[in-house]
Design a protein around this motif. Structure first.
Motif, mmCIF file in Angstrom:
data_model
loop_
_atom_site.group_PDB
_atom_site.id
_atom_site.type_symbol
_atom_site.label_atom_id
_atom_site.label_comp_id
_atom_site.label_asym_id
_atom_site.label_seq_id
_atom_site.Cartn_x
_atom_site.Cartn_y
_atom_site.Cartn_z
ATOM 1 N N ASP A 346 0.816 -1.207 0.000
ATOM 2 C CA ASP A 346 0.000 0.000 0.000
ATOM 3 C C ASP A 346 0.855 1.265 0.000
ATOM 4 N N ILE A 347 0.444 2.235 -0.823
ATOM 5 C CA ILE A 347 1.061 3.562 -0.868
ATOM 6 C C ILE A 347 -0.027 4.560 -0.493
ATOM 7 N N LEU A 348 0.191 5.306 0.596
ATOM 8 C CA LEU A 348 -0.843 6.153 1.177
ATOM 9 C C LEU A 348 -0.398 7.607 1.173
ATOM 10 N N PHE A 349 -1.163 8.471 0.532
ATOM 11 C CA PHE A 349 -0.845 9.891 0.456
ATOM 12 C C PHE A 349 -1.529 10.647 1.600
ATOM 13 N N LEU A 426 -3.039 3.813 -3.106
ATOM 14 C CA LEU A 426 -2.663 2.887 -4.167
ATOM 15 C C LEU A 426 -2.350 1.543 -3.524
ATOM 16 N N ARG A 427 -2.800 0.471 -4.154
ATOM 17 C CA ARG A 427 -2.515 -0.858 -3.610
ATOM 18 C C ARG A 427 -2.069 -1.798 -4.720
ATOM 19 N N ILE A 428 -0.923 -2.421 -4.515
ATOM 20 C CA ILE A 428 -0.478 -3.514 -5.378
ATOM 21 C C ILE A 428 -0.940 -4.795 -4.696
ATOM 22 N N SER A 429 -1.842 -5.524 -5.354
ATOM 23 C CA SER A 429 -2.439 -6.720 -4.770
ATOM 24 C C SER A 429 -1.827 -7.970 -5.399
ATOM 25 N N ILE A 430 -1.467 -8.941 -4.554
ATOM 26 C CA ILE A 430 -0.845 -10.181 -5.013
ATOM 27 C C ILE A 430 -1.933 -11.182 -5.395
ATOM 28 N N GLY A 431 -1.834 -11.712 -6.626
ATOM 29 C CA GLY A 431 -2.826 -12.656 -7.119
ATOM 30 C C GLY A 431 -2.658 -14.055 -6.552
ATOM 31 N N ALA A 432 -3.697 -14.864 -6.700
ATOM 32 C CA ALA A 432 -3.701 -16.213 -6.127
ATOM 33 C C ALA A 432 -2.693 -17.138 -6.802
ATOM 34 N N LYS A 433 -2.342 -16.865 -8.064
ATOM 35 C CA LYS A 433 -1.440 -17.757 -8.796
ATOM 36 C C LYS A 433 0.035 -17.407 -8.616
ATOM 37 N N GLN A 434 0.333 -16.312 -7.909
ATOM 38 C CA GLN A 434 1.731 -15.909 -7.736
ATOM 39 C C GLN A 434 2.448 -16.905 -6.839
ATOM 40 N N LYS A 435 3.506 -17.540 -7.350
ATOM 41 C CA LYS A 435 4.233 -18.561 -6.596
ATOM 42 C C LYS A 435 5.636 -18.101 -6.188
#
Length: 474
Positions: A346-349, A426-435
């Protein structure tokens, strides 16, 4: 105690009584040029002790500092340069050369050139003292003078107290772009716990950041053992004595990648060479002569850009000293971590900003292969921050996915049209398939006021340099 009194105490360690009586006139010998007195406290003083060498490292060092700082960043620094040559004629000639090359910086008070009083150095029979480290007499003499040079420069900075912090550099280093802003960010990360020194380079003795208010104690320590140990050993031992407790695991006191690179090969000691490098350092301005390309680097910025002020938090498990904040920093840096599905970055302004573009680059080169890309993930945005769910994750109103990562990269444009009222999260979200692990090597956030310039040819590749050696789990 006033400056003269402190100097008397300093000199009493090394001078005999007859020499110490000349202290008042010694003080007049320190400044080589007039300088503009600055009444406002600056952020950091960069201290450099220099002795002539056949390669002109010093001007490259100063040029790099000036090139990699903006006009605003220069307003936060002083450069104190000590010309420590034993030969007065050589010292005078070097000073004249510097006065021509850096006349503007000297007149503005940014660069202050000083020299140690001639009687600072004691008359020691080095053949009669105990030689430590199995060093030769010549090496003991060389390293002893070096300790006294550093001690004098520390003392000078302490008595003037021109800034909050003091940065120890040598005269043969290169600086990373926006290193001043990066130092500010790194200091801010450590405001919640006690520290004595922050290490900003991977080379012993270079890039140590200390508080100016602690320099008197450092000087006292150096003068106790100046004949027994080299200066880098003494400084690091003083740090360990002053801060015996280990820093928090998620807040290491060494910054990786480093902000300064050692380029010197020929030492001031005759017949001594030094070729060690910090392989985490990266500066696009380093000429091939000094950049060991085959070793590569952890990070190479695609954009020369200063991001808006923001807090950065993540639920991704951090790997070693690769902090989340470094991926967002203006200076080269990256976050390296071990994610699980559903993790967030997360990036928070502080307030909603009218953003025009967000670029996120991932992946690090390990053994010449690009690995640890974020292949399954997305960027989400929210217009309003609500609260922190926990120290590692934010709660914002109605996160909306705006773009998926493609081959480890994301370039989201036209945000201004989609969110005219502004974006606060802003949020970079990690997907379920990321290994695999994830290396976030750059986050560039552009507002309406920014010109989102295209990357230079040298930085056009998403490959972010090379992390030497293997590690488990990749």
């Amino acid at each position: 105690m006033d400056d003269l009194g402190v100097f008397a105490v300093f000199c009493s360690v090394t001078l005999n009584p007859r020499e110490a009586a000349r202290i008042p006139c010694l003080l007049t010998q320190v400044h080589l040029f007039p300088f503009l007195l600055q009444r406002s406290l600056r952020f950091v003083t960069i201290g450099i002790s220099s002795v002539w060498r056949k390669d002109d490292y010093l001007t490259r060092t100063i040029d790099s500092i000036l090139k990699e700082t903006t006009q605003e960043e220069r307003g936060d620094i002083f450069i104190f340069l000590l010309l420590a040559d034993a030969d007065p004629a050589l010292r005078t000639q070097r000073a004249l050369d510097l006065s021509v090359r850096y006349s503007q910086e000297i007149q503005a008070g940014l660069l202050r050139v000083i020299q140690p009083p001639a009687l600072l150095y004691p008359s020691i029979d080095f053949t009669a003292i105990r030689r430590t480290y199995n060093d030769s007499v010549a090496r003991v003499q060389w390293r002893t003078k070096q300790v006294l040079d550093f001690a004098f420069l520390f003392w000078y900075a302490w008595t003037r107290h021109p800034s909050s912090y003091y940065l120890v550099l040598e005269d043969d280093v290169l600086s990373a772009k926006h290193f001043v802003t990066a130092i500010k960010d790194f200091v801010s990360l450590h405001k919640s716990h006690h520290w004595i020194s922050l290490q900003l380079a991977g080379f012993l003795g270079i890039g140590q950041l200390v508080r100016c208010s602690d320099l008197d104690r450092l000087v006292s320590f150096l003068l106790l053992f100046y004949r027994e140990h080299p200066v880098d050993v003494l400084i690091n031992h003083w740090i360990s004595l002053m801060a015996p407790e280990k820093p928090p695991k998620d807040r290491p006191t060494r910054r990786v990648p480093g902000l300064f690179q050692h380029i010197g090969v020929h030492s001031t000691l005759a017949n001594k060479t030094q070729s060690l490098k910090d392989n985490t350092f990266r500066s696009d301005s380093v000429r091939p002569k000094f950049q060991q390309v085959r070793h590569g680097s952890l990070v190479k910025r695609r954009f020369s850009h200063v991001n808006p002020t923001a807090d950065v938090v993540t639920t991704i498990r951090q790997y070693k000293a690769y902090l989340a904040e470094h991926a967002y920093s203006s200076a080269p840096g990256m976050f390296w971590g071990i994610p699980k599905p559903g993790d967030s970055f997360d990036i928070l302004f502080p307030e909603p900003l009218k953003l025009s573009r967000v670029v996120v680059l991932t992946g690090a080169a390990i053994n010449k292969k690009i690995r640890d890309k974020l292949l399954y993930g997305s960027l989400e945005v929210s217009q309003k921050f609500l609260k922190m769910e926990n120290p590692k994750k934010a709660s914002c109103k109605s996160f909306s996915p705006v773009q998926e990562f493609k081959n480890g990269e994301l370039d989201m444009k036209h945000l201004r049209q989609l969110y005219p009222q502004g974006i606060q999260c802003l949020r970079i979200s990690i997907g379920a398939k990321q290994k695999s692990w994830v290396a976030i090597t750059e986050v560039a956030v552009f507002t309406d006021e920014d010109s989102a310039a295209e990357p230079t040819p040298a930085a056009a590749s998403a490959g972010q340099g090379e992390a030497r050696g293997k590690r488990k789990g990749t």
